[in-house]
Design a protein around this motif. Sequence first.
Motif, PDB file in Angstrom:
ATOM      1  N   HIS A  78     -33.347 -12.830 -16.557  1.00 22.76           N
ATOM      2  CA  HIS A  78     -33.010 -13.995 -15.701  1.00 22.76           C
ATOM      3  C   HIS A  78     -32.658 -13.306 -14.257  1.00 22.76           C
ATOM      4  N   ALA A  79     -33.774 -12.532 -13.824  1.00 22.50           N
ATOM      5  CA  ALA A  79     -33.456 -11.850 -12.681  1.00 22.50           C
ATOM      6  C   ALA A  79     -33.354 -13.023 -11.537  1.00 22.50           C
ATOM      7  N   ALA A  80     -34.251 -14.077 -11.439  1.00 22.35           N
ATOM      8  CA  ALA A  80     -34.001 -14.950 -10.502  1.00 22.35           C
ATOM      9  C   ALA A  80     -32.795 -15.723 -10.215  1.00 22.35           C
ATOM     10  N   ILE A  81     -32.505 -16.037 -11.470  1.00 22.18           N
ATOM     11  CA  ILE A  81     -30.981 -16.602 -11.521  1.00 22.18           C
ATOM     12  C   ILE A  81     -29.993 -15.905 -10.969  1.00 22.18           C
ATOM     13  N   ALA A  82     -29.876 -14.529 -11.157  1.00 19.97           N
ATOM     14  CA  ALA A  82     -28.859 -13.433 -10.842  1.00 19.97           C
ATOM     15  C   ALA A  82     -29.192 -13.500  -9.411  1.00 19.97           C
ATOM     16  N   ALA A  83     -30.284 -13.337  -8.638  1.00 16.93           N
ATOM     17  CA  ALA A  83     -30.339 -13.228  -7.393  1.00 16.93           C
ATOM     18  C   ALA A  83     -29.783 -14.437  -6.625  1.00 16.93           C
ATOM     19  N   SER A  84     -30.044 -15.596  -7.198  1.00 12.61           N
ATOM     20  CA  SER A  84     -29.264 -16.703  -6.292  1.00 12.61           C
ATOM     21  C   SER A  84     -27.997 -17.156  -6.655  1.00 12.61           C
ATOM     22  N   SER A  85     -27.553 -16.402  -7.824  1.00 15.89           N
ATOM     23  CA  SER A  85     -25.744 -16.951  -7.963  1.00 15.89           C
ATOM     24  C   SER A  85     -24.877 -16.378  -6.793  1.00 15.89           C
TER      25      SER A  85
END
Length: 572
Positions: free
Chosen positions: A319-326
């Motif tokens: 879930h790299a994309a989610i982690a980057a936008s969190s």
Amino acid sequence: MHARLREAAAIVSVGCFLEVPNVLAGKTMGLLAVLAIAGVTGAVAVLVSADGATAKRALAAPPDEPRPRRPRLTSANDVRTTALHRAHLEAADRVDCAGCHDMAAREFHAPSIEKCLACHPGREPAVHGGAPEAACLTCHDFLAPSEALAAARRCDRCHHTVAGSDLALVSHRQPCTECHPAHPARTAKPVACLDCHDAKATGHPAHGTGRAACRTCHLPHRPAREALARCRSCHVAGAPDVPAAARIPATALFRGHDRCLQCHTGHSFTRASVKPCGDCHAGKHVLAADRVAAHAACTSCHDPHAAKAPPVARCTTCHAAIAASSRHPHDARGDCIGCHPPHQDLGPSRAVLGCRDRCHADKREASHGSATCADCHPRHRFVPDKAAPALCLDCHARPIGRAPAIATSEGHARCTNCHLAAAHRPAAARPACGTCHAAEAATAPAGHADCRTCHDVHSGKRRPEAARCESCHADRARTPHVRLPGGCQACHRPHGPGGPATRPPCGQCHPSGRLTGLHTSPGHQPCAACHTAHAPEVTAREPCLRCHADRRDHVPTARSCQACHPFGAQPR
């Protein structure tokens, strides 16, 4: 006497043959002969027995596993009756005593290996080749009354103690000779372990295959269970003899994960044969395991050799994309698992804790109508994408339930100016309008103190129903003054600072120079003596009789005095 001497000599041979070779010589033999002549052969037997016991004590078994004592012989003739002596003396190719013993010697010695091999070629001792000259007799006991073959296989008579670098023989289900051939050449090696344990062929990569691979973990004379503790002797962090991928950190073993074979299948050691975590952790709930294959595999998140380490970083692997936008604040439990508990059953349709379940309990009693946290806080970003007014108008630009559509105006554009806790408690008490509109609040007359009576709170404009004063003051709507330019506000103001602070005098609109009829009479001043602002026309006699009471009976049937006493222009 000769018979006694021969008996004593035979007994001497008993003592020196195997038990204590070369110790009964010279004077000892002479002493035995004297004792035999004296008829105390029983004492000789006791002496030999005592010496034998002394020799046996050097190989005494551990106190918890006593070894059987060798039966003693009580006469020289008994030597001829032992199993191995009979096998030599009574065989078809009989072997005389002289064939093994030097009969001319002053004492009997154990026969040399060469004498045994003369009759038994190819039987050179392999295991005990480096033993003293009586190596054959180490196992083949010529003084044992019976069961000579079984006795020869009792290796544990000697090997129950540590001998140099060799451990004590403790455990193996097969006789020693199954692995250690006794008579082949001295260079012969033990048979391969897999000759018997073919079902235990190992996939362990160390030291090739066969016996060498088996001995990587198993000591041949130790219980199999001891191999369980030997994994860590090789697979430790920093071990130079194993690949880095096979070096196991100290975190791998802890209470509940005590042994490597709790997970690894013995003898195969392949990744495919590792036991599923569910074998021990049956019933352990895993978040969305029925929908996400990676969640169903424990090793997607947990390092099997550091299972107790926080698996937080593993979430970002997928879930790299989610982690980057969190933009969620850091959670001590883990930024992802703080909201998505991986092993807590939240029900069949939930994969995330409610915001108010754990962290925002102070908002538990708050309510924003039917809105949820996610209606304003985007998932994983959590910071609203828009400024407050635009965010509010996403919903409130249209009617919602009982809440009308909101149209803001300049000065009322920022919702939080009035709704101090708008997001979580929009219905909470708001500051009074006078907080911003102090002049209006200070000048509002009685009945006008609540601004919301006339004004829409969001636009600030007067409500349609409050556009005319008569919406509240209907009893004053019939006055001629209503028709004046500006209406009521020509004389009144609902609040300051604009408009007349006090009611203007009548003369402002009705100057004395423009008065007609009886209005010009000084006695008819001021206007308020006869008129009121909201009922300026006098049509009855009563106002006149307040001053002219003596005229009460003057034409009492007249309804109005003005019929005869005009106040307006004179009739033509």
